[in-house]
Enzyme design. Sequence first.
Site, short mmCIF file in Angstrom:
data_model
loop_
_atom_site.label_atom_id
_atom_site.label_comp_id
_atom_site.label_asym_id
_atom_site.label_seq_id
_atom_site.Cartn_x
_atom_site.Cartn_y
_atom_site.Cartn_z
N SER A 115 0.85 -1.19 0.00
CA SER A 115 0.00 0.00 0.00
C SER A 115 0.89 1.24 0.00
O SER A 115 2.05 1.18 0.42
CB SER A 115 -0.89 0.02 1.25
OG SER A 115 -1.55 1.26 1.40
N TYR A 128 -2.32 -0.58 10.41
CA TYR A 128 -2.43 -0.85 8.99
C TYR A 128 -1.15 -0.46 8.26
O TYR A 128 -0.60 -1.26 7.48
CB TYR A 128 -3.62 -0.10 8.40
CG TYR A 128 -3.83 -0.35 6.92
CD1 TYR A 128 -4.47 -1.51 6.49
CD2 TYR A 128 -3.37 0.56 5.97
CE1 TYR A 128 -4.65 -1.76 5.14
CE2 TYR A 128 -3.55 0.31 4.61
CZ TYR A 128 -4.18 -0.84 4.20
OH TYR A 128 -4.35 -1.09 2.87
#
Length: 242
Positions: A115, A128
Site C-alpha cells: 500500500s 495498517y
Amino acid sequence: MGAKVVVGDIDLEAAERTALLAGLVGPPAHAYEVNVADEKAVQEWATEVAATHGVPDVLVNNAGIGHSGTFLQTTTAEWQRVLDVNLWGVIYGCQAFGALMADRGEGGHIVNVSSAAAYLPSKILAAYATSKAAVFMLSDCLRAELVTHGIGVSAICPGVVNTNITKTSTFSGVSAADQDKQRERVSRAYARRNFGPEGVAKEIVRAVWHGRAVVPVTPEAKVARLLSRLSPAILRRAARLG
C-alpha cells in the site's frame, strides 16, 4: 488463451464470484475457501493447488483488512488481527508457494499487494501502515533471495482504491454502534475517488511482465513515493495532521 486462475478467500462465495468473472474472459477458474492467517491451511491449500493445477507461475498475495486508529487507541487484539492477515497471510503465502516455485526450477513471479501507506506515515493508521510497510520490506528481502531461482517479486502500492475493504474496515476508539457509520463514510469517500480495482490489476500485469520491483498505483501513491525518497520530512510533518 488467458491464464488459469485459482482463487482463495476466507469467504467461499466471494471466491466463487471472482472465479466466475475470471472464467468469462479466460479458461474456467477455480475457487477455494482458505484463511490466509492460518499457516497450516495455507500450506495444505498450496499442496492441493500444486497437485490439482500445477505449481503457479504467478502468485498474488492480495488478502487484506483495513483498520484505522492511533497507536494508543489500537488494542493488542486489533494489532493481532491486522498483522495476522496483512503480514502473516503474505508470509505464509510466500513460504508455501515460493518453496514450490523454487523447487520446480522454472522461475515465476510473486506479487505482494502492499500500500502507499507503507511509505506514507499517518497517525491514524498505526497498525495498517505498519503491516503494509512490513510487506514492502519483506518483498525487497525476498526479491534478493529468489532472484537466483529466476523468481521475481513485486510490491504493489495502491493509494485510494474503491474496493470492498472499506466495508469491512474497523476503527479503534469508535463504539460498536458507530462502526457501521464510519464504514459508510469511508466507503462513500472511496467511491467518489472512483479508481477501481481493474486499474490495480493492469499495473500488476505490467509488473509481472516487466519484472518491476515497486509499483505505486494511483496519482497520490506516486506522489507520496516520490516525496518519501526526496523529502521524507514533509511526509512526517503531514502525518501529524491525521
